[in-house]
Write a protein that holds these residues in place. Structure first.
Motif, PDB file in Angstrom:
ATOM      1  N   ASP A  93       0.784  -1.084  -0.076  1.00  0.00           N
ATOM      2  CA  ASP A  93       0.123   0.222   0.010  1.00  0.00           C
ATOM      3  C   ASP A  93       0.872   1.147  -0.096  1.00  0.00           C
ATOM      4  OD1 ASP A  93      -1.954   2.006   0.735  1.00  0.00           O
ATOM      5  OD2 ASP A  93      -3.187   0.821   1.702  1.00  0.00           O
ATOM      6  N   TYR A  94       1.036   1.720  -1.129  1.00  0.00           N
ATOM      7  CA  TYR A  94       2.260   2.850  -1.359  1.00  0.00           C
ATOM      8  C   TYR A  94       1.701   3.963  -0.568  1.00  0.00           C
ATOM      9  CZ  TYR A  94       3.942  -0.205  -4.853  1.00  0.00           C
ATOM     10  OH  TYR A  94       4.445  -1.510  -5.562  1.00  0.00           O
ATOM     11  N   SER A  99       2.539   7.919   3.663  1.00  0.00           N
ATOM     12  CA  SER A  99       2.014   8.748   4.572  1.00  0.00           C
ATOM     13  C   SER A  99       2.858   8.834   5.880  1.00  0.00           C
ATOM     14  CB  SER A  99       0.714   8.408   4.761  1.00  0.00           C
ATOM     15  OG  SER A  99       0.401   7.060   5.521  1.00  0.00           O
ATOM     16  N   LEU A 100       3.690   7.693   5.942  1.00  0.00           N
ATOM     17  CA  LEU A 100       4.439   7.438   7.322  1.00  0.00           C
ATOM     18  C   LEU A 100       5.740   8.273   7.154  1.00  0.00           C
ATOM     19  CD1 LEU A 100       3.634   3.870   7.517  1.00  0.00           C
ATOM     20  CD2 LEU A 100       2.783   5.422   9.064  1.00  0.00           C
ATOM     21  N   LYS A 101       6.186   8.865   6.278  1.00  0.00           N
ATOM     22  CA  LYS A 101       7.313   9.669   5.789  1.00  0.00           C
ATOM     23  C   LYS A 101       8.505   8.986   6.307  1.00  0.00           C
ATOM     24  CE  LYS A 101       4.693  14.150   6.197  1.00  0.00           C
ATOM     25  NZ  LYS A 101       4.683  13.965   4.909  1.00  0.00           N
ATOM     26  N   PRO A 102       8.695   7.586   5.645  1.00  0.00           N
ATOM     27  CA  PRO A 102       9.831   6.793   6.151  1.00  0.00           C
ATOM     28  C   PRO A 102      11.209   7.392   5.816  1.00  0.00           C
ATOM     29  CG  PRO A 102       8.814   5.803   4.318  1.00  0.00           C
ATOM     30  CD  PRO A 102       8.109   6.945   4.771  1.00  0.00           C
ATOM     31  N   ASP A 103      12.204   7.298   6.287  1.00  0.00           N
ATOM     32  CA  ASP A 103      13.603   7.618   5.712  1.00  0.00           C
ATOM     33  C   ASP A 103      14.476   6.370   5.250  1.00  0.00           C
ATOM     34  OD1 ASP A 103      14.258   6.688   8.397  1.00  0.00           O
ATOM     35  OD2 ASP A 103      14.943   8.630   9.086  1.00  0.00           O
ATOM     36  N   LEU A 104      13.924   5.067   5.603  1.00  0.00           N
ATOM     37  CA  LEU A 104      14.382   4.035   4.851  1.00  0.00           C
ATOM     38  C   LEU A 104      13.272   2.808   4.921  1.00  0.00           C
ATOM     39  CD1 LEU A 104      16.858   2.368   4.088  1.00  0.00           C
ATOM     40  CD2 LEU A 104      17.289   1.554   6.451  1.00  0.00           C
ATOM     41  N   LYS A 115       9.139  -3.020 -10.651  1.00  0.00           N
ATOM     42  CA  LYS A 115       8.288  -1.876 -10.553  1.00  0.00           C
ATOM     43  C   LYS A 115       7.969  -1.570  -9.213  1.00  0.00           C
ATOM     44  CE  LYS A 115       3.563  -0.860 -12.471  1.00  0.00           C
ATOM     45  NZ  LYS A 115       2.302  -1.628 -13.089  1.00  0.00           N
ATOM     46  N   GLU A 116       7.896  -2.428  -8.592  1.00  0.00           N
ATOM     47  CA  GLU A 116       7.335  -2.103  -6.937  1.00  0.00           C
ATOM     48  C   GLU A 116       8.570  -1.374  -6.262  1.00  0.00           C
ATOM     49  OE1 GLU A 116       4.952  -5.931  -5.850  1.00  0.00           O
ATOM     50  OE2 GLU A 116       6.821  -6.505  -5.830  1.00  0.00           O
ATOM     51  N   SER A 121      11.042   3.606  -4.207  1.00  0.00           N
ATOM     52  CA  SER A 121      12.064   4.371  -4.132  1.00  0.00           C
ATOM     53  C   SER A 121      11.522   5.822  -4.396  1.00  0.00           C
ATOM     54  CB  SER A 121      13.066   3.862  -5.257  1.00  0.00           C
ATOM     55  OG  SER A 121      13.613   2.791  -5.158  1.00  0.00           O
ATOM     56  N   ALA A 122      10.404   6.069  -5.075  1.00  0.00           N
ATOM     57  CA  ALA A 122       9.901   7.137  -4.971  1.00  0.00           C
ATOM     58  C   ALA A 122       9.494   7.953  -3.600  1.00  0.00           C
ATOM     59  CB  ALA A 122       8.525   7.507  -5.933  1.00  0.00           C
ATOM     60  N   ILE A 123       9.502   6.943  -2.615  1.00  0.00           N
ATOM     61  CA  ILE A 123       8.936   7.420  -1.299  1.00  0.00           C
ATOM     62  C   ILE A 123      10.103   7.628  -0.426  1.00  0.00           C
ATOM     63  CG2 ILE A 123       7.634   6.631   0.628  1.00  0.00           C
ATOM     64  CD1 ILE A 123       5.764   5.131  -1.127  1.00  0.00           C
TER      65      ILE A 123
END
Length: 309
Positions: A93-94, A99-104, A115-116, A121-123
């Motif tokens: 669930d991208y 929405s969680l704003k991960p840094d890794l 593709k996944e 990687s865009a996040i």
């Protein structure tokens, strides 16, 4: 000797890494600019490794077992009071992850496709699976070292891997009755029996203890990590021990004929049933769950092997 993980790092001390850290993986190179504080786990079992370093993920991808926050008993003390978001098992669930704003984002055991990977990687930066291994066959120590390095704990990861390998070696020495005994890790799926090939991590655990996985299982499996066959071929499991990845009741329900009761491994009581919890630890096969297996599974394997001798 070239380090198989393809990790380029500069060590300040045995437990501290200089950032940035770069790690080669299946789809490119991960660059970690600074120590991650908001880690999302999308690999099915990577949470065990993350938690072992004292890092509490903000989200964990569920796998199976209906465990709180996707964390099984052998790792729950590492989670403590944290309450990570539980991500769905079957899909990524991208929107929720973003929405969680991960840094890794860690997905070593995710079997993600390219593709996944691109969408993740865009996040945030993504630790994808290593290129050297097929999906679901990444050794526990490789996984632990990769994740430890990405989190900035390369030295600790190396120490932990070395210590656990010593425990495995000692377990083999303490149980000489395992040496050269044939074994199969077996299952029923959709009423059909099968067994895991020697490339599977569960089979490799038995091999580390001294058991032998019969070549016939590998031949039937081919390029896969497991072999399926009909109940008429349950003789394939006629080994010194059969480790059923389920409860005894589940196997008896799944068996649709009397073939199993006719087998020597059944008559001579050469079966061991993992049950749900040990079976979960066996399937996770992580740095934390292996230690649980040594405490809970190893004595039972020794008992069945001795009684069946």
């Amino acid at each position: 000797m070239k380090w198989i993980l393809g990790i380029t790092i500069l060590c300040l001390s045995i437990n501290v890494l200089a950032f940035p850290i770069t790690i080669e993986h299946k789809y490119g190179i991960l660059t970690v600019e600074k120590k991650a504080t908001r880690v999302v786990v999308v690999g099915q079992v990577d949470q065990d490794d993350v938690l072992s370093f004292g890092v509490k993920p903000i989200a964990i991808r569920d796998w199976y077992g209906n465990q709180p926050y996707g964390v099984w008993p052998w790792a729950q003390d590492k989670l403590g009071e944290a309450q990570p978001v539980l991500l769905q098992a079957r899909i990524l669930d991208y929107e929720v992850i973003a929405s969680l704003k991960p840094d890794l984002i860690i997905g070593v055991t995710s079997a993600m496709n390219e593709k996944e990977y691109q969408k993740l990687s865009a996040i945030a930066p993504v630790l994808a699976p290593p290129a050297e291994y097929e999906d679901w066959t990444i050794p526990w120590d490789v996984r632990h070292l990769l994740i430890g390095t990405a989190l900035g704990f390369s030295g600790i990861a190396k120490q932990q891997v070395t210590a656990l390998k010593q425990k495995l070696t000692q377990a083999k020495l303490d149980n000489p009755e395992f040496k050269d005994k044939t074994a199969a890790v077996a299952f029923y799926y959709n009423k059909q029996p099968g067994a895991y090939a020697s490339k599977d991590l569960r089979s490799q655990f038995l091999m580390d203890l001294g058991f032998i996985i019969p070549q016939e299982i590998d031949q039937i499996a081919g390029n896969a990590f497991y072999a399926s066959f009909s109940e008429e071929r349950l003789d394939i499991l006629n080994n010194d021990i059969v480790v059923w990845l389920a409860t005894k009741e589940a196997i008896e329900r799944a068996s649709t004929s009397a073939f199993r009761q006719r087998m020597p491994f059944y008559k001579n009581k050469k079966e061991y049933f993992t049950g749900d919890l040990v079976g979960g630890a066996f399937s996770f096969f992580s740095y934390l769950s292996i230690q649980y297996l040594l405490d809970e599974m190893l004595p039972e394997l020794a008992k069945v092997t001795k009684e069946a001798s």
